[in-house]
Design a protein around this motif. Structure first.
Motif, PDB file in Angstrom:
ATOM      1  N   HIS A   1     -40.842 -25.530 -32.973  1.00 41.38           N
ATOM      2  CA  HIS A   1     -39.837 -24.983 -32.040  1.00 41.38           C
ATOM      3  C   HIS A   1     -39.282 -23.689 -32.616  1.00 41.38           C
ATOM      4  CE1 HIS A   1     -39.566 -28.805 -29.743  1.00 41.38           C
ATOM      5  NE2 HIS A   1     -39.809 -29.359 -30.915  1.00 41.38           N
ATOM      6  N   ALA A   2     -39.564 -22.569 -31.944  1.00 40.24           N
ATOM      7  CA  ALA A   2     -39.029 -21.271 -32.385  1.00 40.24           C
ATOM      8  C   ALA A   2     -37.876 -20.876 -31.468  1.00 40.24           C
ATOM      9  CB  ALA A   2     -40.120 -20.198 -32.351  1.00 40.24           C
ATOM     10  N   HIS A   3     -36.821 -20.322 -32.085  1.00 36.93           N
ATOM     11  CA  HIS A   3     -35.603 -20.011 -31.341  1.00 36.93           C
ATOM     12  C   HIS A   3     -35.172 -18.564 -31.608  1.00 36.93           C
ATOM     13  CE1 HIS A   3     -35.120 -24.432 -31.070  1.00 36.93           C
ATOM     14  NE2 HIS A   3     -35.468 -24.426 -32.348  1.00 36.93           N
ATOM     15  N   ASP A   4     -34.670 -17.899 -30.581  1.00 39.50           N
ATOM     16  CA  ASP A   4     -34.145 -16.539 -30.733  1.00 39.50           C
ATOM     17  C   ASP A   4     -32.666 -16.630 -31.062  1.00 39.50           C
ATOM     18  OD1 ASP A   4     -34.351 -13.484 -28.707  1.00 39.50           O
ATOM     19  OD2 ASP A   4     -33.234 -13.965 -30.556  1.00 39.50           O
ATOM     20  N   LEU A   5     -32.287 -16.193 -32.249  1.00 40.48           N
ATOM     21  CA  LEU A   5     -30.894 -16.276 -32.686  1.00 40.48           C
ATOM     22  C   LEU A   5     -29.959 -15.571 -31.704  1.00 40.48           C
ATOM     23  CD1 LEU A   5     -28.989 -17.176 -35.051  1.00 40.48           C
ATOM     24  CD2 LEU A   5     -29.284 -14.825 -35.953  1.00 40.48           C
ATOM     25  N   ARG A   6     -30.455 -14.548 -30.999  1.00 39.52           N
ATOM     26  CA  ARG A   6     -29.605 -13.801 -30.058  1.00 39.52           C
ATOM     27  C   ARG A   6     -29.198 -14.673 -28.870  1.00 39.52           C
ATOM     28  NH1 ARG A   6     -29.589  -8.449 -31.671  1.00 39.52           N
ATOM     29  NH2 ARG A   6     -31.444  -7.749 -32.793  1.00 39.52           N
ATOM     30  N   ASP A   7     -29.857 -15.819 -28.693  1.00 40.26           N
ATOM     31  CA  ASP A   7     -29.449 -16.715 -27.593  1.00 40.26           C
ATOM     32  C   ASP A   7     -28.067 -17.319 -27.861  1.00 40.26           C
ATOM     33  OD1 ASP A   7     -32.777 -18.056 -26.823  1.00 40.26           O
ATOM     34  OD2 ASP A   7     -31.792 -16.140 -26.356  1.00 40.26           O
ATOM     35  N   TRP A   8     -27.595 -17.174 -29.086  1.00 40.88           N
ATOM     36  CA  TRP A   8     -26.266 -17.708 -29.439  1.00 40.88           C
ATOM     37  C   TRP A   8     -25.262 -16.597 -29.678  1.00 40.88           C
ATOM     38  CZ3 TRP A   8     -30.777 -20.194 -30.806  1.00 40.88           C
ATOM     39  CH2 TRP A   8     -30.930 -21.502 -30.311  1.00 40.88           C
ATOM     40  N   THR A   9     -25.509 -15.438 -29.025  1.00 41.10           N
ATOM     41  CA  THR A   9     -24.514 -14.358 -29.024  1.00 41.10           C
ATOM     42  C   THR A   9     -23.880 -14.322 -27.639  1.00 41.10           C
ATOM     43  OG1 THR A   9     -26.154 -12.713 -28.306  1.00 41.10           O
ATOM     44  CG2 THR A   9     -25.857 -13.007 -30.701  1.00 41.10           C
ATOM     45  N   HIS A  10     -22.749 -13.617 -27.545  1.00 41.96           N
ATOM     46  CA  HIS A  10     -22.028 -13.633 -26.256  1.00 41.96           C
ATOM     47  C   HIS A  10     -21.633 -12.240 -25.777  1.00 41.96           C
ATOM     48  CE1 HIS A  10     -21.902 -17.925 -26.934  1.00 41.96           C
ATOM     49  NE2 HIS A  10     -21.359 -17.709 -28.121  1.00 41.96           N
ATOM     50  N   ASP A  11     -22.059 -11.220 -26.484  1.00 40.43           N
ATOM     51  CA  ASP A  11     -21.732  -9.863 -26.042  1.00 40.43           C
ATOM     52  C   ASP A  11     -22.927  -9.220 -25.335  1.00 40.43           C
ATOM     53  OD1 ASP A  11     -22.992  -9.860 -28.709  1.00 40.43           O
ATOM     54  OD2 ASP A  11     -22.853  -7.687 -28.497  1.00 40.43           O
ATOM     55  N   ARG A  12     -22.638  -8.134 -24.651  1.00 38.74           N
ATOM     56  CA  ARG A  12     -23.669  -7.469 -23.824  1.00 38.74           C
ATOM     57  C   ARG A  12     -24.859  -7.022 -24.676  1.00 38.74           C
ATOM     58  NH1 ARG A  12     -23.796  -2.207 -21.422  1.00 38.74           N
ATOM     59  NH2 ARG A  12     -21.856  -1.708 -22.504  1.00 38.74           N
ATOM     60  N   HIS A  13     -24.579  -6.630 -25.922  1.00 37.57           N
ATOM     61  CA  HIS A  13     -25.663  -6.120 -26.774  1.00 37.57           C
ATOM     62  C   HIS A  13     -26.325  -7.214 -27.618  1.00 37.57           C
ATOM     63  CE1 HIS A  13     -24.600  -2.068 -25.645  1.00 37.57           C
ATOM     64  NE2 HIS A  13     -23.339  -2.286 -25.978  1.00 37.57           N
ATOM     65  N   ARG A  14     -25.832  -8.433 -27.427  1.00 38.10           N
ATOM     66  CA  ARG A  14     -26.415  -9.593 -28.159  1.00 38.10           C
ATOM     67  C   ARG A  14     -26.415  -9.311 -29.661  1.00 38.10           C
ATOM     68  NH1 ARG A  14     -31.729 -11.812 -25.938  1.00 38.10           N
ATOM     69  NH2 ARG A  14     -30.722 -13.836 -26.111  1.00 38.10           N
ATOM     70  N   THR A  15     -25.227  -8.931 -30.151  1.00 41.45           N
ATOM     71  CA  THR A  15     -25.078  -8.471 -31.533  1.00 41.45           C
ATOM     72  C   THR A  15     -25.157  -9.612 -32.552  1.00 41.45           C
ATOM     73  OG1 THR A  15     -23.620  -6.760 -30.681  1.00 41.45           O
ATOM     74  CG2 THR A  15     -23.591  -7.138 -33.079  1.00 41.45           C
ATOM     75  N   VAL A  16     -26.000  -9.384 -33.583  1.00 38.54           N
ATOM     76  CA  VAL A  16     -26.127 -10.431 -34.617  1.00 38.54           C
ATOM     77  C   VAL A  16     -25.722  -9.925 -36.003  1.00 38.54           C
ATOM     78  CG1 VAL A  16     -27.960 -11.747 -33.452  1.00 38.54           C
ATOM     79  CG2 VAL A  16     -28.563  -9.831 -34.987  1.00 38.54           C
ATOM     80  N   ASP A  17     -25.332  -8.639 -36.088  1.00 42.36           N
ATOM     81  CA  ASP A  17     -25.048  -8.068 -37.405  1.00 42.36           C
ATOM     82  C   ASP A  17     -23.755  -7.267 -37.373  1.00 42.36           C
ATOM     83  OD1 ASP A  17     -26.355  -6.215 -35.674  1.00 42.36           O
ATOM     84  OD2 ASP A  17     -26.576  -4.864 -37.387  1.00 42.36           O
ATOM     85  N   ASP A  18     -23.273  -6.975 -38.577  1.00 44.94           N
ATOM     86  CA  ASP A  18     -22.057  -6.172 -38.725  1.00 44.94           C
ATOM     87  C   ASP A  18     -22.088  -5.534 -40.114  1.00 44.94           C
ATOM     88  OD1 ASP A  18     -18.590  -6.885 -37.734  1.00 44.94           O
ATOM     89  OD2 ASP A  18     -19.579  -5.013 -38.410  1.00 44.94           O
ATOM     90  N   THR A  19     -21.152  -4.627 -40.363  1.00 42.63           N
ATOM     91  CA  THR A  19     -21.135  -3.925 -41.657  1.00 42.63           C
ATOM     92  C   THR A  19     -20.705  -4.890 -42.773  1.00 42.63           C
ATOM     93  OG1 THR A  19     -18.870  -3.236 -41.167  1.00 42.63           O
ATOM     94  CG2 THR A  19     -20.653  -1.653 -40.671  1.00 42.63           C
ATOM     95  N   PRO A  20     -21.175  -4.657 -43.991  1.00 42.95           N
ATOM     96  CA  PRO A  20     -20.836  -5.572 -45.099  1.00 42.95           C
ATOM     97  C   PRO A  20     -19.388  -5.423 -45.555  1.00 42.95           C
ATOM     98  CG  PRO A  20     -22.283  -3.808 -45.874  1.00 42.95           C
ATOM     99  CD  PRO A  20     -22.166  -3.652 -44.397  1.00 42.95           C
ATOM    100  N   CYS A  21     -18.697  -6.549 -45.725  1.00 42.43           N
ATOM    101  CA  CYS A  21     -17.350  -6.506 -46.319  1.00 42.43           C
ATOM    102  C   CYS A  21     -17.497  -5.971 -47.753  1.00 42.43           C
ATOM    103  CB  CYS A  21     -16.735  -7.900 -46.370  1.00 42.43           C
ATOM    104  SG  CYS A  21     -16.412  -8.579 -44.748  1.00 42.43           S
ATOM    105  N   GLY A  22     -16.589  -5.122 -48.150  1.00 44.69           N
ATOM    106  CA  GLY A  22     -16.679  -4.550 -49.501  1.00 44.69           C
ATOM    107  C   GLY A  22     -17.535  -3.300 -49.539  1.00 44.69           C
ATOM    108  N   GLY A  23     -18.071  -2.916 -48.373  1.00 46.32           N
ATOM    109  CA  GLY A  23     -18.876  -1.689 -48.312  1.00 46.32           C
ATOM    110  C   GLY A  23     -20.306  -1.914 -48.770  1.00 46.32           C
ATOM    111  N   GLY A  24     -21.073  -0.840 -48.795  1.00 45.89           N
ATOM    112  CA  GLY A  24     -22.490  -0.941 -49.192  1.00 45.89           C
ATOM    113  C   GLY A  24     -23.384  -0.563 -48.037  1.00 45.89           C
TER     114      GLY A  24
END
Ligand SMILES: Nc1ccc2ncsc2c1
Length: 239
Positions: free
Chosen positions: A33-56
């Protein structure tokens, strides 16, 4: 055995339908069973990432989609019989013995990270619920965990009882217990002479004792040359 794959590129796992693992799925030995992680997002862009805390540099995979996917795919109850695998360059080196242990699991969930990695709280949460393995395939970096998940899948599923037509062949493979954890000896088949290169005479002698001895010597020689780290391991039989 049920195998689940969480990824933003679930199509990577379509190949399992045509490979030997696909045969096992048809025979009912494994469920894929393969699943698309974006199926569990709720924004228009189906966002799964963000900037790292602490920078980098780069981006980090947000915990929320993973948590919601876990809830739906695995459930909200703790169950140590569920094995959750996070392929990662920082993981524990994956070995044949680890594949053998996992081949008796009833459920394996592969969490395939991308970007710079997954928010560590996802791994910590999974550890609080299931049996977690952070696994490396070697000292190199891929673009994500999908290819590693495919490699681990093949190493594990081929050891599932009933998968291999001739399970005896497993005993003579590199790293197998039948090989004392040594590398497999060189293999030959017909023609006996090919482009001026001949099959070693001992293999055509019909003398099983001499053949076994030659094969052992070759395994020891190859292991000492290529994998001196294995020659001191308890299972290698050579010290
Ligand atoms: N998530 C991720 C990224 C790179 C990589 N390379 C080997 S396993 C792995 C896993």
């Amino acid at each position: 055995m049920r195998l689940d794959y969480l990824s933003i590129f679930p199509a990577y796992f379509d190949v399992l339908d045509i490979s030997l693992v696909g045969k096992a799925a048809i025979n009912g030995l494994v469920e894929i069973h393969a699943h698309d992680l974006r199926d569990w997002t709720h924004d228009r862009h189906r966002t799964v990432d963000d900037t790292p805390c602490g920078g980098g540099a780069g981006m980090v995979m947000k915990p929320d989609p993973w948590g919601e996917a876990f809830d739906e795919i695995i459930g909200t109850e703790s169950d140590p019989s569920v094995h959750v695998i996070f392929p990662a360059p920082s993981g524990t080196p994956f070995t044949q013995s680890a594949a053998a242990e996992l081949s008796s699991a009833q459920r394996i969930v592969f969490c395939c990270g991308r970007y710079e990695g997954i928010d560590h709280r996802v791994i910590d949460y999974a550890r609080s619920m299931w049996t977690v393995h952070e696994v490396s395939l070697g000292d190199y970096v891929l673009n994500g965990g999908e290819v590693a998940a495919l490699a681990i899948t093949e190493a594990v599923v081929r050891l599932v009882p009933g998968f291999m037509g001739n399970p005896e062949s497993l005993a003579e493979e590199s790293f197998s217990a039948g090989q004392d954890g040594l590398l497999e000896y060189p293999l030959f088949t017909r023609p006996v002479s090919w482009r001026g290169l001949d099959v070693p005479e001992v293999l055509m002698s019909g003398h099983h004792g001499r053949i076994a001895s030659w094969r052992r010597d070759e395994s020891v020689r190859l292991t000492r040359e290529r994998r001196p780290d294995l020659t001191d391991s308890d299972s290698s039989g050579i010290h």
